[in-house]
Design an enzyme around this catalytic site. Structure first.
Site, PDB file in Angstrom:
ATOM      1  N   GLU A  52       0.855  -1.182   0.000  1.00 40.84           N
ATOM      2  CA  GLU A  52       0.000   0.000   0.000  1.00 40.84           C
ATOM      3  C   GLU A  52       0.890   1.231   0.000  1.00 40.84           C
ATOM      4  O   GLU A  52       1.930   1.248   0.661  1.00 40.84           O
ATOM      5  CB  GLU A  52      -0.933   0.033   1.217  1.00 40.84           C
ATOM      6  CG  GLU A  52      -1.808   1.280   1.244  1.00 40.84           C
ATOM      7  CD  GLU A  52      -2.888   1.251   2.316  1.00 40.84           C
ATOM      8  OE1 GLU A  52      -3.782   2.126   2.294  1.00 40.84           O
ATOM      9  OE2 GLU A  52      -2.838   0.361   3.187  1.00 40.84           O
ATOM     10  N   CYS A 250      -6.561   0.967   2.579  1.00 43.05           N
ATOM     11  CA  CYS A 250      -7.530   2.062   2.587  1.00 43.05           C
ATOM     12  C   CYS A 250      -7.363   3.010   1.412  1.00 43.05           C
ATOM     13  O   CYS A 250      -8.292   3.737   1.058  1.00 43.05           O
ATOM     14  CB  CYS A 250      -7.423   2.828   3.903  1.00 43.05           C
ATOM     15  SG  CYS A 250      -7.862   1.840   5.354  1.00 43.05           S
ATOM     16  N   ASN A 381     -11.998  -3.001   0.303  1.00 42.95           N
ATOM     17  CA  ASN A 381     -10.850  -3.233   1.175  1.00 42.95           C
ATOM     18  C   ASN A 381     -11.287  -3.820   2.510  1.00 42.95           C
ATOM     19  O   ASN A 381     -11.196  -5.018   2.720  1.00 42.95           O
ATOM     20  CB  ASN A 381     -10.083  -1.935   1.396  1.00 42.95           C
ATOM     21  CG  ASN A 381      -9.006  -2.075   2.439  1.00 42.95           C
ATOM     22  OD1 ASN A 381      -8.227  -3.029   2.409  1.00 42.95           O
ATOM     23  ND2 ASN A 381      -8.955  -1.168   3.399  1.00 42.95           N
ATOM     24  N   GLU A 382     -11.803  -2.982   3.401  1.00 47.33           N
ATOM     25  CA  GLU A 382     -12.283  -3.494   4.688  1.00 47.33           C
ATOM     26  C   GLU A 382     -13.600  -2.820   5.053  1.00 47.33           C
ATOM     27  O   GLU A 382     -13.807  -2.365   6.172  1.00 47.33           O
ATOM     28  CB  GLU A 382     -11.228  -3.316   5.792  1.00 47.33           C
ATOM     29  CG  GLU A 382     -10.716  -1.906   5.971  1.00 47.33           C
ATOM     30  CD  GLU A 382      -9.617  -1.803   7.038  1.00 47.33           C
ATOM     31  OE1 GLU A 382      -8.982  -2.827   7.353  1.00 47.33           O
ATOM     32  OE2 GLU A 382      -9.416  -0.688   7.548  1.00 47.33           O
TER      33      GLU A 382
END
Length: 662
Positions: A52, A250, A381-382
């Site tokens: 990331e 994120c 993503n989450e």
């Protein structure tokens, strides 16, 4: 953990004890290694890496560009640039000045118009990413686009200067003709400098336009021009990862939907890629970084290429139409979701389509006619809650209707438990999801206590991707977190539990991957670097040892029929490797006392020499650094006499025992 019928069994008795100064012993541990395969395969994707763009991981890190804001595209276009007086280093606008021209018809819309009144005093300077790292004996490619507008400017003079303002390399480029042209030059620094600067001066007076002022080392990974930083890629290569997850994290979501990561804007010619503010530029109050942007010189094509270089499966993650729920929580309406879904379908075509397809043709034109053979894709993503499940359903149906063989990664939210986690798992099970991504950042104690986390997971349910995890020495999102031996040791203990449950857990990756020593936002991190060098943390070596010794088939190692999940602070897992013909036992001793292990291997047909790999440290607080990597694996050979092995497991250590079959 359930196993199939045994074909043959080889019992290895491990009698574990430690000897104190008073020769006091502890309870012996009798461990049984069933050398019969459990019929559970260790997936090639078991241990991978997660990239990331946080902590200056891309621009200023893996992407080897040395000029910050090379095309003046930041919200404040002069970020990274100064116009100092050569004598006082204060702005000297009397000798010339720079203005920004915007052409909204272009993706890369800004360029600099430079007016020179006094060519002896006007200077334009770039500070790089916390300085420009230069190595003596290496060469650096400078390039810039220039349009000669008016006047008699005949040359652009460029210099690299050290921290004291001393010139360590310079070159003059003759300007010829009109219209926009690209110019190239090569620097050869006379010494190694960590925080150099680029200075630009001019011969003559007049007006020129400049754009895409760029500086790259020639010695990049695989020698690719405009490529990746060699030492950082080498550390990734040395992990032998099974997959590369990108671009986050994120950062996929963005603070707003407009700031989400859009893969189509990261391909094609580098100079035409649209710059974007980085989500992490003000993500943490303790490390505000307003100069943190994304040039996307490291874009989706380069990610796929990197995965191929590493021998890793590419695993791209795409926006599902939900901005970061910790920020704006902006949500695209269901009736407006189609473009997001189409992005996913088009990405699969870009990666796997032949040259006759729209997106496969673009990949071919970028220099890679052969498909990347992508097998996985992540949706979100989450994210959490009903909004995510509703959108996941649409993506899953569209992707599997057109590409039924693609495996889809779904998410269980940002935490390893709680209401959102439970809801996500319940709904994803109903939908027969293939692989569910779990994230956990927690204390070393949590990791030590949760080595049995997956022992009771449903063997018929979705597989697990442990996509982001790292032990936090102080607390989650605390700037004082350290990559010390305690965190690495606790992760090793936890990873024995991941490996023991390889029928459920098929993919794992530590996070975050990279951190610039002066540009970080989040700690801890796997690999630390500055402008000149990098070092591997003890956590890195734990990951490497598991990856290099993952084997092919899971074996059972138990005590009284139970897996070793912390009894007397011992943790263990075992595999066989049908390629190398080895039995590989991983043991973590989280005790402050050393232990002696006796292996009775009479019923195994093995070589008379055992390989022993030891990773330990003098203190739980010990860390690696740029000065020295105190914590590194060391390898020993030990003779096996009459099938009996007696070996010491140091206090607070991770040890791998490798037995070669005959």
């Amino acid at each position: 953990m359930k196993t199939k019928t045994k074909i043959f069994t080889a019992a290895i008795s491990l009698s574990v004890a430690f000897f104190s100064a008073q020769n006091k012993t502890i309870k012996a541990h009798f461990l049984d290694l069933d050398a019969t395969s459990t019929n559970i395969k260790i997936q090639p994707t078991m241990y991978g890496i997660f990239f990331e763009d946080i902590n200056f991981a891309a621009d200023g890190g893996l992407y080897a560009e040395l000029i910050k804001n090379r095309s003046f595209e930041f919200d404040e276009p002069l970020t990274g640039w100064k116009q100092p007086n050569t004598k006082t280093l204060s702005p000297n606008l009397d000798s010339g000045f720079l203005t920004i021209i915007t052409d909204k018809s272009k993706t890369n819309k800004n360029y600099a118009r430079i007016t020179v009144w006094n060519d002896e005093n006007y200077v334009l300077e770039n500070e790089g990413f916390r300085g420009i790292g230069l190595h003596q004996g290496e060469k650096y490619d400078l390039s810039f686009n220039l349009e000669n507008v008016s006047g008699n400017i005949s040359a652009v003079n460029t210099s690299l200067i050290d921290e004291n303002g001393t010139v360590i390399s310079s070159v003059s480029t003759i300007i010829k003709g009109g219209g926009w042209q690209k110019y190239n030059a090569v620097f050869a620094p006379s010494k190694t400098v960590e925080k150099a600067k680029l200075q630009i001066t001019f011969t003559g007076k007049g007006v020129v336009n400049m754009d895409m002022i760029s500086l790259f080392p020639q010695d990049t990974w695989k020698g690719r021009k405009g490529g990746l930083r060699k030492d950082l890629v080498q550390k990734l290569y040395d992990l032998q990862p099974g997959f590369l997850r990108f671009p986050g994290g994120c950062i996929v979501e963005g603070r707003t939907l407009a700031e989400r990561y859009q893969w189509k804007k990261t391909i094609g010619k580098v100079e035409n890629r649209e710059n974007l503010i980085n989500k992490w530029n003000n993500g943490f109050a303790h490390r505000l970084t307003p100069d943190y942007w994304q040039s996307f010189g490291l874009g989706f094509f380069e990610y796929f290429q990197l995965a191929e270089d590493l021998g890793a499966e590419p695993l791209p993650i795409l926006s599902c139409g939900m901005a970061c729920q910790f920020n704006t929580a902006e949500l695209v309406k269901m009736e407006d979701l189609d473009p997001y879904v189409q992005d996913a379908l088009d990405l699969i075509e870009f990666a796997n389509g032949d040259s006759n397809t729209k997106w496969g043709k673009i990949r071919t034109e970028m220099g890679h006619p052969k498909p990347f053979n992508m097998k996985f894709i992540g949706v979100g993503n989450e994210q959490w809650g009903a909004d995510y499940i509703e959108r996941y359903k649409v993506f899953e149906k569209a992707i599997h209707t057109k590409y039924p063989d693609i495996k889809i990664i779904s998410g269980s939210g940002p935490s390893p438990d709680g209401e959102f986690f439970d809801y996500g798992w319940k709904e994803l099970k109903k939908l027969n999801a293939q692989i569910v991504d779990e994230h956990y950042y927690n204390s070393p104690e949590w990791f030590l206590k949760n080595a049995d986390r997956y022992d009771k997971y449903d063997r018929r349910g979705p597989k697990v991707f442990a996509g982001e995890y790292a032990a936090q020495s102080v607390g989650v999102v605390k700037p004082d977190n350290k990559n010390n031996w305690l965190t690495a040791l606790s992760e090793a203990a936890f990873m024995t539990g991941l490996e023991r449950n390889a029928d459920v857990v098929t993919m794992t990756s530590y996070a975050p991957l990279f951190a610039h020593a002066e540009g970080w936002q989040w700690t801890p991190d796997l690999i630390w670097f500055n402008n000149l060098e990098s070092y591997a943390t003890p956590n890195y070596y734990v990951q490497q040892l598991f990856s290099l010794n993952k084997g092919t088939d899971l074996l059972q190692i138990t005590e009284n029929g139970q897996p070793l999940t912390g009894q007397d602070k011992l943790y263990a897992s075992a595999v066989s490797d049908t390629v190398t013909g080895e039995y590989i036992i991983k043991i973590v001793n989280a005790d402050a006392q050393a232990k002696t292990i006796q292996l009775n291997a009479k019923s195994l047909k093995i070589n008379s020499v055992m390989t022993k790999v030891i990773l330990t440290a003098p203190y739980l607080t010990t860390e690696n650094s740029f000065d020295k990597e105190l914590i590194q694996p060391r390898t020993e050979s030990q003779n096996i006499n009459k099938g009996k092995i007696i070996t010491k497991i140091p206090a607070n250590s991770f040890v791998i025992l490798k037995l070669k079959s005959l």
